[in-house]
Write a protein that holds these residues in place. Structure first.
Motif, PDB file in Angstrom:
ATOM      1  N   LEU A 182       0.844  -1.248   0.030  1.00 18.32           N
ATOM      2  CA  LEU A 182      -0.058   0.063  -0.093  1.00 18.32           C
ATOM      3  C   LEU A 182       0.929   1.329   0.057  1.00 18.32           C
ATOM      4  CD1 LEU A 182      -2.707  -1.003   2.550  1.00 18.32           C
ATOM      5  CD2 LEU A 182      -3.049  -0.841  -0.030  1.00 18.32           C
ATOM      6  N   GLY A 183       1.984   1.369   0.825  1.00 15.16           N
ATOM      7  CA  GLY A 183       2.846   2.479   0.860  1.00 15.16           C
ATOM      8  C   GLY A 183       3.669   2.773  -0.532  1.00 15.16           C
ATOM      9  N   ALA A 184       3.961   1.634  -1.023  1.00 14.22           N
ATOM     10  CA  ALA A 184       4.903   1.869  -2.206  1.00 14.22           C
ATOM     11  C   ALA A 184       3.528   2.179  -3.282  1.00 14.22           C
ATOM     12  CB  ALA A 184       5.285   0.373  -2.658  1.00 14.22           C
ATOM     13  N   THR A 185       2.652   1.808  -3.178  1.00 17.39           N
ATOM     14  CA  THR A 185       1.540   1.975  -4.290  1.00 17.39           C
ATOM     15  C   THR A 185       1.092   3.460  -4.294  1.00 17.39           C
ATOM     16  OG1 THR A 185       0.860  -0.135  -4.440  1.00 17.39           O
ATOM     17  CG2 THR A 185      -0.608   1.574  -5.294  1.00 17.39           C
ATOM     18  N   LEU A 186       1.021   3.905  -2.804  1.00 21.77           N
ATOM     19  CA  LEU A 186       0.532   5.446  -2.635  1.00 21.77           C
ATOM     20  C   LEU A 186       1.644   6.334  -3.133  1.00 21.77           C
ATOM     21  CD1 LEU A 186      -1.224   7.684  -1.285  1.00 21.77           C
ATOM     22  CD2 LEU A 186       0.166   6.957   1.148  1.00 21.77           C
ATOM     23  N   LEU A 187       3.030   5.930  -2.754  1.00 17.88           N
ATOM     24  CA  LEU A 187       4.034   6.993  -3.662  1.00 17.88           C
ATOM     25  C   LEU A 187       4.108   7.120  -4.901  1.00 17.88           C
ATOM     26  CD1 LEU A 187       6.872   5.793  -0.966  1.00 17.88           C
ATOM     27  CD2 LEU A 187       5.554   7.879  -1.036  1.00 17.88           C
ATOM     28  N   ALA A 188       3.723   5.984  -5.592  1.00 19.81           N
ATOM     29  CA  ALA A 188       3.685   5.976  -7.105  1.00 19.81           C
ATOM     30  C   ALA A 188       2.344   6.718  -7.869  1.00 19.81           C
ATOM     31  CB  ALA A 188       3.888   4.613  -7.711  1.00 19.81           C
ATOM     32  N   VAL A 189       1.431   6.666  -7.153  1.00 23.93           N
ATOM     33  CA  VAL A 189       0.247   7.077  -7.691  1.00 23.93           C
ATOM     34  C   VAL A 189       0.196   8.613  -8.323  1.00 23.93           C
ATOM     35  CG1 VAL A 189      -2.103   7.743  -6.892  1.00 23.93           C
ATOM     36  CG2 VAL A 189      -1.419   5.566  -6.544  1.00 23.93           C
ATOM     37  N   PRO A 190       0.597   9.421  -7.639  1.00 19.33           N
ATOM     38  CA  PRO A 190       0.536  10.926  -8.338  1.00 19.33           C
ATOM     39  C   PRO A 190       1.629  10.768  -9.804  1.00 19.33           C
ATOM     40  CG  PRO A 190       1.346  10.938  -6.047  1.00 19.33           C
ATOM     41  CD  PRO A 190       1.327   9.605  -6.068  1.00 19.33           C
ATOM     42  N   TRP A 191       2.219   9.917  -9.967  1.00 25.33           N
ATOM     43  CA  TRP A 191       2.920   9.879 -11.230  1.00 25.33           C
ATOM     44  C   TRP A 191       2.454   8.815 -12.224  1.00 25.33           C
ATOM     45  CZ3 TRP A 191       5.384  10.788  -6.438  1.00 25.33           C
ATOM     46  CH2 TRP A 191       5.975  12.070  -6.481  1.00 25.33           C
ATOM     47  N   ALA A 192       1.536   7.899 -11.681  1.00 23.31           N
ATOM     48  CA  ALA A 192       1.066   6.743 -12.376  1.00 23.31           C
ATOM     49  C   ALA A 192      -0.502   6.992 -12.903  1.00 23.31           C
ATOM     50  CB  ALA A 192       1.238   5.639 -11.686  1.00 23.31           C
ATOM     51  N   LEU A 193      -1.109   7.692 -12.055  1.00 22.23           N
ATOM     52  CA  LEU A 193      -2.704   7.856 -12.336  1.00 22.23           C
ATOM     53  C   LEU A 193      -3.209   9.213 -12.495  1.00 22.23           C
ATOM     54  CD1 LEU A 193      -4.197   5.595  -9.237  1.00 22.23           C
ATOM     55  CD2 LEU A 193      -3.416   4.730 -11.520  1.00 22.23           C
ATOM     56  N   ASN A 194      -4.201   9.318 -13.441  1.00 24.27           N
ATOM     57  CA  ASN A 194      -4.927  10.506 -13.449  1.00 24.27           C
ATOM     58  C   ASN A 194      -5.453  10.833 -12.167  1.00 24.27           C
ATOM     59  OD1 ASN A 194      -3.809  11.123 -16.069  1.00 24.27           O
ATOM     60  ND2 ASN A 194      -5.679  10.285 -17.160  1.00 24.27           N
ATOM     61  N   ARG A 195      -6.103  12.102 -12.130  1.00 24.28           N
ATOM     62  CA  ARG A 195      -6.715  12.800 -11.074  1.00 24.28           C
ATOM     63  C   ARG A 195      -7.916  12.032 -10.652  1.00 24.28           C
ATOM     64  NH1 ARG A 195      -5.407  13.890  -6.355  1.00 24.28           N
ATOM     65  NH2 ARG A 195      -6.879  15.599  -5.279  1.00 24.28           N
ATOM     66  N   THR A 196      -8.806  11.634 -11.586  1.00 19.44           N
ATOM     67  CA  THR A 196     -10.065  11.105 -11.122  1.00 19.44           C
ATOM     68  C   THR A 196      -9.751   9.705 -10.425  1.00 19.44           C
ATOM     69  OG1 THR A 196     -11.182  12.011 -12.721  1.00 19.44           O
ATOM     70  CG2 THR A 196     -12.277   9.726 -11.858  1.00 19.44           C
ATOM     71  N   GLU A 197      -8.654   8.900 -11.263  1.00 20.12           N
ATOM     72  CA  GLU A 197      -8.255   7.402 -10.724  1.00 20.12           C
ATOM     73  C   GLU A 197      -7.578   7.747  -9.250  1.00 20.12           C
ATOM     74  OE1 GLU A 197      -9.350   7.152 -14.463  1.00 20.12           O
ATOM     75  OE2 GLU A 197      -7.956   8.410 -13.929  1.00 20.12           O
ATOM     76  N   GLN A 198      -6.947   8.741  -8.949  1.00 23.20           N
ATOM     77  CA  GLN A 198      -6.308   9.089  -7.831  1.00 23.20           C
ATOM     78  C   GLN A 198      -7.353   8.978  -6.752  1.00 23.20           C
ATOM     79  OE1 GLN A 198      -3.741  12.392  -7.792  1.00 23.20           O
ATOM     80  NE2 GLN A 198      -2.514  11.732  -9.690  1.00 23.20           N
ATOM     81  N   LEU A 199      -8.434   9.835  -6.851  1.00 24.44           N
ATOM     82  CA  LEU A 199      -9.512  10.022  -6.148  1.00 24.44           C
ATOM     83  C   LEU A 199     -10.058   8.723  -5.652  1.00 24.44           C
ATOM     84  CD1 LEU A 199     -10.884  13.419  -6.956  1.00 24.44           C
ATOM     85  CD2 LEU A 199      -9.409  13.057  -5.001  1.00 24.44           C
ATOM     86  N   ASP A 200     -10.418   7.902  -6.700  1.00 24.97           N
ATOM     87  CA  ASP A 200     -10.766   6.586  -6.731  1.00 24.97           C
ATOM     88  C   ASP A 200      -9.811   5.730  -5.710  1.00 24.97           C
ATOM     89  OD1 ASP A 200     -13.027   6.991  -8.073  1.00 24.97           O
ATOM     90  OD2 ASP A 200     -12.341   6.179  -9.904  1.00 24.97           O
ATOM     91  N   PHE A 201      -8.623   5.979  -5.896  1.00 24.79           N
ATOM     92  CA  PHE A 201      -7.524   5.043  -5.161  1.00 24.79           C
ATOM     93  C   PHE A 201      -7.569   5.513  -3.599  1.00 24.79           C
ATOM     94  CE2 PHE A 201      -3.312   5.532  -3.206  1.00 24.79           C
ATOM     95  CZ  PHE A 201      -2.790   3.841  -3.313  1.00 24.79           C
ATOM     96  N   VAL A 202      -7.694   6.842  -3.322  1.00 26.98           N
ATOM     97  CA  VAL A 202      -7.934   7.181  -1.919  1.00 26.98           C
ATOM     98  C   VAL A 202      -9.062   6.270  -1.256  1.00 26.98           C
ATOM     99  CG1 VAL A 202      -8.487   8.976  -0.507  1.00 26.98           C
ATOM    100  CG2 VAL A 202      -6.958   9.678  -2.305  1.00 26.98           C
ATOM    101  N   ALA A 203     -10.114   6.383  -1.816  1.00 23.82           N
ATOM    102  CA  ALA A 203     -11.423   5.386  -1.233  1.00 23.82           C
ATOM    103  C   ALA A 203     -10.895   4.024  -1.306  1.00 23.82           C
ATOM    104  CB  ALA A 203     -12.687   5.818  -2.113  1.00 23.82           C
ATOM    105  N   GLN A 204     -10.369   3.399  -2.273  1.00 23.60           N
ATOM    106  CA  GLN A 204      -9.749   2.057  -2.149  1.00 23.60           C
ATOM    107  C   GLN A 204      -8.544   1.848  -0.942  1.00 23.60           C
ATOM    108  OE1 GLN A 204      -8.324   1.325  -5.971  1.00 23.60           O
ATOM    109  NE2 GLN A 204      -9.988   2.625  -6.933  1.00 23.60           N
ATOM    110  N   LEU A 205      -7.817   2.912  -0.793  1.00 21.78           N
ATOM    111  CA  LEU A 205      -6.838   2.763   0.285  1.00 21.78           C
ATOM    112  C   LEU A 205      -7.321   2.805   1.570  1.00 21.78           C
ATOM    113  CD1 LEU A 205      -3.886   2.880   1.345  1.00 21.78           C
ATOM    114  CD2 LEU A 205      -3.825   5.353   1.012  1.00 21.78           C
ATOM    115  N   LEU A 206      -8.474   3.953   1.887  1.00 25.04           N
ATOM    116  CA  LEU A 206      -8.807   3.965   3.150  1.00 25.04           C
ATOM    117  C   LEU A 206      -9.903   2.816   3.366  1.00 25.04           C
ATOM    118  CD1 LEU A 206      -9.926   7.790   2.982  1.00 25.04           C
ATOM    119  CD2 LEU A 206      -8.195   6.670   4.242  1.00 25.04           C
TER     120      LEU A 206
END
Length: 673
Positions: free
Chosen positions: A92-116
């Motif tokens: 989860l931590g490694a994925t979180l660090l990569a997300v700003p460079w790997a995902l678009n903003r809508t997918e980032q917000l979806d990722f936040v919900a998935q992480l929580l």
């Protein structure tokens, strides 16, 4: 491992090499499926194998503790935390660090919900709510695979109490009751909501329950020579089923979980109940893969999800994507080995007592804080806000994506007594912001249902889909009922004098995927084959137009706009942000030749419709957007699309007045009188 002379059972199950082999089979099927290897179309059944193994092992652990009189809820959940959380938190931590460079903003917000959701063992609930026609693609979600871990932990929030607070003689009966109840609920719920039946514990508990039943009965079965002979006899057929069914799941029906899942679960249980002996050397690689199976499961999917996000176009050789997927799965192997050796194994011994609680608690808070920081990010001044732009374009309201027969509700009208109506599927919805401008004070009423075009006599069907899915019952009947209700409503409202019809059309013309069900007829009357489907659709639309004209309505048709085989808005956002992008055409533009090839049936239908009725205005976007080679996807810096084919709200507002002006002045003025 027990000695060869000592039969294994649930009391020493954690040391059994044969269980590690089962884990290896399960995780390899999952990896092959996610790599989209053709021979692994049912590799998702590996998760069902995992569920049975988990139910067997954990129930056996609880049962043994209860029999010794030393069961402790605190010790049980502490052991689960040490077993699962360190490796999961590392991923989860490694994925979180990569997300700003790997995902678009809508997918980032979806990722936040998935992480929580992952931190709260509720990611299956989050992902259930992130399914739907207008939601992001599931293969773009880096934490999609955490749904199964959440479901298991929800089961283990309930199981220990059920066993601990019941008499020993009732435990098997309780496990059987839970399993049967879960299966019954699945049979009832799946036709009504296939997504909920897939993601939620009440309809998946039977798979873990089978393992629980096996664990509770294992001592009696191991001690029975007759049962062991029977289990040894069926071991090879059971093992063969674990190799055959995931390779050919459609032999057993399309619904999941369904017959295929039941077969692999029962086969897994039979192999678990068989007394085992040490395996020979050729099995050792599979045993080692089983040892790493949890780490492999955790690591592989974020790599594939990042790849799927980056791959936004079709210009590259399609075989290249398969090569990238295989490369991502190959990379997962050494990463999983490192995760297993450096995190998973050491943490079991190191994170005990108060120190373990402090480390794991701190990890939870750090990950949650990272999610908050990611949420607070805002686009730079002057940059396109792609989160807003890519939101679903439902038209006047999300409530206008009808789930029930049309009733002309106020939220789906711009004013009482509206004189214009738009009728169709989501490709009618996306016209609404622009049509509101065109209709102006005449008012607009919206009659729309996703995937359900304005064809009252025909409904698209996908025969391979189980009940509860779009294009299967009861959606088929609901679509037909919705279209009939629109015609009935129009007959009662003479003030509506202009009707705009629009649809994607593909679901009615793609002979490779769909059949057409004539309204009021049985399955034997279904229409198959491209020519027959096109002729039936043309006749149905012509009849509908005649009925509307008989009511005194003017009718026009808006063809679907050019589309791409990729997410246009997602491509534009990645280009703007400088994110890693694979396969994207220059400017994310639509290739005219590619569109003509992919939508040949739709183009032919629109051409035939225009020729068949010279009085009918048929409006197209191509003259406005396309030259001989490319179609524009931006205008004045404004992205026109929100995905691969739907217009954004801004795109609809920009384009619809211009598209309407393509109608001859005399015809348009007559409609606007």
């Amino acid at each position: 491992m027990t000695s060869p002379s000592t039969p294994s059972s649930a009391r020493d199950a954690s040391l059994r090499d044969d269980i590690q082999v089962l884990r290896a089979i399960a995780v390899l099927w999952v990896l092959l499926y996610h790599a989209q290897i053709p021979a692994a179309s049912g590799g998702y059944l590996g998760v069902d194998i995992f569920f049975v193994i988990s139910g067997y092992l954990i129930t056996g652990l609880i049962q043994r503790s209860l029999q010794r009189g030393g069961f402790s809820f605190l010790a049980f959940y502490g052991r689960r935390a040490r077993r699962l959380l360190p490796a999961a938190y590392a991923v989860l931590g490694a994925t979180l660090l990569a997300v700003p460079w790997a995902l678009n903003r809508t997918e980032q917000l979806d990722f936040v919900a998935q992480l929580l959701g992952s931190l709260g063992f509720a990611s299956n609930l989050v992902l259930w709510h992130q399914t739907g026609y207008f939601q992001g693609a599931s293969d773009h979600k880096p934490l999609l695979h955490f749904w199964s871990l959440a479901l298991e932990e929800q089961y283990y929030l309930v199981l220990p109490a059920l066993l601990a607070f019941s008499a020993a003689r009732w435990r098997v009966a309780i496990a059987v009751g839970v399993t049967i109840a879960s299966l019954a609920l699945l049979a009832w719920w799946q036709p009504r909501d296939a997504s909920a039946a897939f993601y939620l514990l009440p309809t998946r508990a039977w798979e873990l329950g089978l393992g629980s039943i096996g664990a509770l009965l294992s001592h009696a079965l191991v001690g029975s020579a007759t049962m062991q002979r029977a289990l040894r006899w069926i071991a090879w057929p059971a093992g063969a089923l674990l190799l055959i069914v995931p390779a050919q799941p459609t032999w057993f029906g399309a619904a999941h979980p369904g017959p295929a899942a039941m077969i692999v679960c029962v086969a897994t249980l039979a192999l678990l109940l068989r007394s085992s002996a040490p395996l020979s050397r050729p099995w050792m690689p599979m045993v080692r893969i089983g040892d790493w199976s949890y780490a492999l499961y955790l690591v592989h999917w974020p790599l594939l999800a990042f790849l799927h996000n980056a791959w936004v176009g079709l210009k590259a050789d399609p075989a290249a994507l398969m090569a990238w997927r295989i490369g991502a799965v190959a990379l997962a192997v050494p990463l999983a080995w490192a995760l297993h050796r450096l995190v998973e194994k050491p943490a079991k011994q190191a994170l005990t007592g108060g120190r373990g609680a402090l480390v794991l608690g701190s990890g939870t808070l750090l990950l949650a804080a990272g999610a908050v920081v990611l949420t607070l990010h805002r686009p730079a001044p002057g940059a396109v806000d792609f989160v807003e732009l890519r939101k679903p374009n439902y038209g006047l309201s999300a409530n206008c994506d009808a789930e029930e027969p049309f009733d002309g509700r106020a939220v789906c009208r711009t004013r009482p007594g509206a004189r214009w109506m738009v009728w169709g599927d989501s490709y009618a919805m996306h016209l609404v912001p622009g049509l509101v401008r065109v209709a102006s004070d005449r008012g607009l009423v919206q009659a729309t249902k996703s995937s359900c075009g304005p064809f009252p006599g025909l409904t698209p069907v996908r025969a391979e889909l189980g009940r509860g899915n779009t294009f299967a019952s009861p959606w088929i009947e609901q679509c037909a009922e919705f279209n009939a209700s629109v015609l009935s409503w129009l007959a009662r409202h003479p003030e509506v004098d202009t009707v705009v019809l629009s649809s994607l059309l593909s679901q009615y013309l793609d002979e490779a995927k769909y059949e057409l069900q004539p309204t009021g007829k049985d399955v034997s009357a279904r229409i198959r084959g491209g020519d027959a489907m096109r002729a039936a659709l043309l006749e149905d639309l012509s009849q509908t137009i005649r009925k509307l004209r008989a009511m005194g309505k003017k009718v026009m048709v808006v063809a679907p706009p050019p589309s791409a085989g990729f997410d246009i808005a997602g491509c534009l956002e990645r280009k703007q942000a400088g994110r890693w992008t694979l396969g994207a055409p220059a400017g994310c533009a639509i290739d005219v030749a590619d569109d003509a090839q992919r939508r040949a049936a739709e183009h032919r239908f629109i051409d035939e419709l225009a020729r068949s009725d010279r009085r009918l205005p048929v409006m197209r976007f191509e003259p406005l957007l396309c030259d001989g080679q490319r179609c524009q996807v931006e205008r004045d810096g404004v992205p026109l699309y929100r995905d691969q084919g739907h217009l954004s709200r801004e795109g609809s507002i920009l384009l619809m007045p211009a598209v309407m002006s393509e109608v001859t002045g005399e015809t348009l003025m007559a409609m606007l009188d």
